[in-house]
Design a protein around this motif. Structure first.
Motif, mmCIF file in Angstrom:
data_model
loop_
_atom_site.group_PDB
_atom_site.id
_atom_site.type_symbol
_atom_site.label_atom_id
_atom_site.label_comp_id
_atom_site.label_asym_id
_atom_site.label_seq_id
_atom_site.Cartn_x
_atom_site.Cartn_y
_atom_site.Cartn_z
ATOM 1 N N TYR A 1 0.851 -1.277 -0.027
ATOM 2 C CA TYR A 1 -0.130 -0.053 0.005
ATOM 3 C C TYR A 1 0.820 1.384 0.105
ATOM 4 O O TYR A 1 0.176 2.362 0.223
ATOM 5 C CB TYR A 1 -0.741 -0.143 1.214
ATOM 6 C CG TYR A 1 -1.929 -1.071 1.044
ATOM 7 C CD1 TYR A 1 -3.188 -0.654 0.365
ATOM 8 C CD2 TYR A 1 -1.735 -2.147 1.856
ATOM 9 C CE1 TYR A 1 -4.177 -1.635 0.423
ATOM 10 C CE2 TYR A 1 -3.133 -3.004 1.702
ATOM 11 C CZ TYR A 1 -4.164 -2.891 1.049
ATOM 12 O OH TYR A 1 -5.338 -3.764 0.982
ATOM 13 N N HIS A 2 2.178 1.148 -0.072
ATOM 14 C CA HIS A 2 2.912 2.508 -0.116
ATOM 15 C C HIS A 2 2.560 3.520 -0.989
ATOM 16 O O HIS A 2 2.539 3.117 -2.287
ATOM 17 C CB HIS A 2 4.383 2.009 -0.182
ATOM 18 C CG HIS A 2 5.322 3.218 0.238
ATOM 19 N ND1 HIS A 2 5.713 3.815 1.333
ATOM 20 C CD2 HIS A 2 5.988 4.192 -0.689
ATOM 21 C CE1 HIS A 2 6.397 4.784 1.346
ATOM 22 N NE2 HIS A 2 6.572 5.080 0.162
ATOM 23 N N ASN A 3 2.126 4.644 -0.767
ATOM 24 C CA ASN A 3 1.638 5.817 -1.461
ATOM 25 C C ASN A 3 2.087 6.822 -1.133
ATOM 26 O O ASN A 3 1.431 7.979 -1.220
ATOM 27 C CB ASN A 3 0.448 5.404 -1.835
ATOM 28 C CG ASN A 3 -0.150 6.291 -3.070
ATOM 29 O OD1 ASN A 3 0.475 6.215 -4.014
ATOM 30 N ND2 ASN A 3 -1.671 6.710 -3.014
ATOM 31 N N SER A 4 3.072 7.124 -0.496
ATOM 32 C CA SER A 4 3.456 8.516 0.219
ATOM 33 C C SER A 4 4.974 8.837 -0.257
ATOM 34 O O SER A 4 5.743 8.023 0.110
ATOM 35 C CB SER A 4 3.163 8.548 1.548
ATOM 36 O OG SER A 4 3.564 9.583 2.311
ATOM 37 N N PRO A 5 5.083 10.114 -0.443
ATOM 38 C CA PRO A 5 6.889 10.469 -0.574
ATOM 39 C C PRO A 5 7.227 10.982 0.541
ATOM 40 O O PRO A 5 8.583 11.463 0.602
ATOM 41 C CB PRO A 5 6.566 11.643 -1.625
ATOM 42 C CG PRO A 5 5.200 12.398 -1.101
ATOM 43 C CD PRO A 5 4.312 11.141 -0.940
ATOM 44 N N SER A 6 6.852 10.702 1.717
ATOM 45 C CA SER A 6 7.161 11.114 2.932
ATOM 46 C C SER A 6 8.379 10.460 3.370
ATOM 47 O O SER A 6 8.576 9.114 3.097
ATOM 48 C CB SER A 6 6.038 11.170 4.092
ATOM 49 O OG SER A 6 4.976 12.046 3.743
ATOM 50 N N PRO A 7 9.362 10.882 3.937
ATOM 51 C CA PRO A 7 10.522 9.811 4.455
ATOM 52 C C PRO A 7 9.993 8.850 5.295
ATOM 53 O O PRO A 7 9.208 9.002 6.158
ATOM 54 C CB PRO A 7 11.353 10.968 5.245
ATOM 55 C CG PRO A 7 10.991 12.452 4.821
ATOM 56 C CD PRO A 7 9.573 12.271 4.460
ATOM 57 N N ILE A 8 10.878 7.685 5.312
ATOM 58 C CA ILE A 8 10.714 6.634 5.999
ATOM 59 C C ILE A 8 11.353 6.463 7.226
ATOM 60 O O ILE A 8 12.574 6.896 7.302
ATOM 61 C CB ILE A 8 11.052 5.335 5.235
ATOM 62 C CG1 ILE A 8 10.191 5.236 3.868
ATOM 63 C CG2 ILE A 8 10.678 4.137 5.842
ATOM 64 C CD1 ILE A 8 8.758 5.318 4.021
ATOM 65 N N SER A 9 10.925 6.122 8.440
ATOM 66 C CA SER A 9 11.347 6.143 9.725
ATOM 67 C C SER A 9 12.412 5.028 9.823
ATOM 68 O O SER A 9 12.029 3.729 9.307
ATOM 69 C CB SER A 9 10.433 6.021 11.031
ATOM 70 O OG SER A 9 11.308 5.824 11.733
ATOM 71 N N LEU A 10 13.662 4.944 10.226
ATOM 72 C CA LEU A 10 14.444 3.974 10.497
ATOM 73 C C LEU A 10 14.413 3.166 11.788
ATOM 74 O O LEU A 10 14.856 2.017 11.869
ATOM 75 C CB LEU A 10 15.868 4.387 10.583
ATOM 76 C CG LEU A 10 16.471 5.209 9.160
ATOM 77 C CD1 LEU A 10 17.991 5.612 9.245
ATOM 78 C CD2 LEU A 10 16.364 4.416 7.944
ATOM 79 N N TYR A 11 13.245 3.761 12.533
ATOM 80 C CA TYR A 11 13.073 3.139 13.923
ATOM 81 C C TYR A 11 12.443 1.996 13.862
ATOM 82 O O TYR A 11 12.474 1.066 14.743
ATOM 83 C CB TYR A 11 12.531 4.186 14.762
ATOM 84 C CG TYR A 11 13.273 5.543 15.422
ATOM 85 C CD1 TYR A 11 14.722 5.565 15.006
ATOM 86 C CD2 TYR A 11 12.670 6.596 15.331
ATOM 87 C CE1 TYR A 11 15.312 6.493 15.332
ATOM 88 C CE2 TYR A 11 13.293 7.785 15.696
ATOM 89 C CZ TYR A 11 14.580 7.630 15.489
ATOM 90 O OH TYR A 11 15.402 8.982 15.689
#
Length: 524
Positions: free
Chosen positions: A191-201
């Protein structure tokens, strides 16, 4: 420094070598400008981001110890003959330059004749270096030690970019490894559909609220079946066409609400197709028993009608300059015609043996024309060379749609499958998507979402189907229409906005379920 051949392994799977892990951390600390932290880690670990061999090369180059430098390069392990020869050439070039600057012409010539020529790098490279020797005599580098020092540092930089691991680490290696891991998680997220940065946590995973699954608006201005719908390239407009003989231009407001801008009235029969110019200032409309018309988007006025009543245009497309367009003509003037916006014919593909053109598209670079011929053939034509590639299908094709980057296209088949091919011709077999219903009518699908990761399609069973391109089965099935869904379009600038056109005379705008939650919060 400690040995780089340490066998200490890290991680629960014991797949990571400790000394390599520490080296890439030190390198990245330096790249972040955290030199003191990097130096502290080097001191505590006994390691460096540079290998022992490269540190030796560095000291030899900066001190001008060319004999030692050459011996070190020749002794390095894991170098291909080509890489070793190219590295030696760079060193010999610097060596010759410095000999010349001191007036040691005979020594410089000896290096050129004996050492450089023996590398086997080709006569042109040797001749170019010899030519450079003639011009260096006038530089008088010996009088400027700082220039020589800068040239030696430049040589070091060239070798850093040239020599392979483990001698030198690739630039920003840790960042690359992390990005690769993040991208792998994104690719595996349905479902990934966002340009926002991904958290490494935490490990990345999206929910279905990232894609349009809820009806947020219903457009009811058409008086009959709605056959086609398409968002503009900038995502600020929506165009629709109907069997009521009209097309409508809609405006997408900042808050996502869609309002009617112009109703285009001039066609005498059903309008089944529209196409936005790449700059979104013009709109083409046509139908299976209709001519082609060009409209001004801002004013809603008719700019030009192409051909006469015998020119029955079923589909059309634009070239990237927004000055040329192409259309497929049905009987009796079968063929493909390229026009400018004033109706002047630029080029035509026609003839007695020309099959009927059912649909067509132009790649964003303007190099390729993709056509659907004779129900079961896809033809990709290079516009400049006229070289053709034909892809046969076993079942009748009803429509065609290009991905945003122009690298892939999908075709709807009446066998209730959607096939995805690549324009370059690397795929031997298509990717297949199924689950929707199509056997009698023209159903149109589209790419959409972030980086065209999804495919959406209408269906004869009143539903909208959404697939992740990696999966042949739909990840979502949207229900709300009451009759066949003919066409869908995904907003290219709003990855969570989808439009669907139906025989129930409506256009539904679909949004994320988060949209409904936000609206509820505003009301409360």
């Amino acid at each position: 420094m400690s040995s780089e051949n340490s066998t200490t392994l890290l991680g629960t799977k014991c797949l990571v070598k400790k000394h390599e892990f520490v080296r890439v951390i030190i390198q990245y600390l330096y790249s972040l400008g955290l030199g003191e932290s990097a130096s502290c880690l080097e001191s505590e670990s006994g390691m460096s981001d540079k290998s022992v061999d490269f540190e030796l090369l560095k000291s030899q180059i900066l001190s001008g110890n060319w004999d030692g430098c050459i011996l070190t390069l020749k002794a390095l392990k894991d170098l291909t003959d080509e890489t070793r020869a190219s590295a030696l050439f760079l060193v010999f070039k610097q060596c010759i330059l410095e000999y010349l600057s001191r007036g040691d012409y005979s020594l410089a010539l000896a290096v050129l004749r004996k050492e450089v020529s023996a590398l086997g790098l080709g006569r042109d490279k040797v001749h170019n270096l010899a030519h450079k020797m003639l011009s260096v005599k006038e530089m008088e580098l010996g009088k400027a030690d700082d220039i020589v020092c800068d040239l030696r540092k430049k040589l070091l930089k060239e070798l850093e970019n040239f020599l392979p691991p483990p001698i030198i680490l690739p630039k920003r290696r840790l960042e690359h490894l992390i990005e690769t891991t993040v991208l792998a998680q994104i690719d595996s997220c349905m479902y990934h559909n966002s340009p926002s940065p991904i958290s490494l946590y935490v490990d990345h995973s999206c929910g279905r609220d990232q894609i349009p699954t809820e009806t947020v608006q219903i457009l009811t201005e058409h008086k009959n079946e709605v056959w086609f719908v398409q968002f503009s390239n900038n995502g600020e407009y929506l165009a629709s066409s109907s069997s009521d003989c009209t097309a409508i231009i809609w405006k997408v407001l900042e808050d996502g609400k869609i309002v009617q801008k112009h109703t285009l009235r001039s066609h005498q029969s059903s309008v089944s197709f529209v196409a936005w110019s790449p700059d979104d200032t013009m709109l083409l409309t046509c139908g299976h028993v209709e001519v082609l018309k060009l409209w001004d988007v801002e004013t809603g006025t008719l700019k030009h009608t192409f051909g006469d009543k015998n020119f029955i245009v079923g589909s059309c497309a634009w070239f990237p300059d927004s000055k040329r367009l192409v259309c497929g003509i049905s009987n009796p003037e079968k063929g493909i015609y390229m026009w400018d916006c004033n109706g002047n014919e630029i080029k035509a593909w026609k003839g007695m043996r020309m099959p009927q053109v059912l649909d067509l598209a132009v790649t964003p670079d303007g190099e390729n024309l993709i056509c659907i011929f004779s129900d079961k053939e896809i033809c990709i034509v290079n516009v400049g060379t006229n070289v053709e590639r034909v892809i046969p299908e076993e079942h009748s094709i009803t429509s065609l749609s290009l991905s945003g980057d122009g690298e892939f296209f999908i075709v709807n088949l009446n066998s209730q499958e959607i096939h995805m091919w690549d324009v370059a011709g690397k795929l031997e077999k298509p990717m297949k998507y199924m689950g929707h219903r199509q056997s009698k009518y023209v159903i149109r699908s589209c790419f959409g979402g972030l980086n065209s990761k999804f495919i959406a399609s209408g269906s004869e069973n009143t539903q909208v189907f959404i697939w992740n391109r990696q999966n042949s089965r739909p990840i979502e099935v949207l229900s709300s229409h009451t009759m066949t869904v003919n066409c869908v379009s995904w907003n290219p600038r709003r990855p969570q906005m989808l439009a669907s056109a139906s025989d129930d005379r409506t256009i539904r705008i679909w949004g994320s379920s988060l949209h409904d939650k936000m609206q509820s919060q505003k009301l409360s």
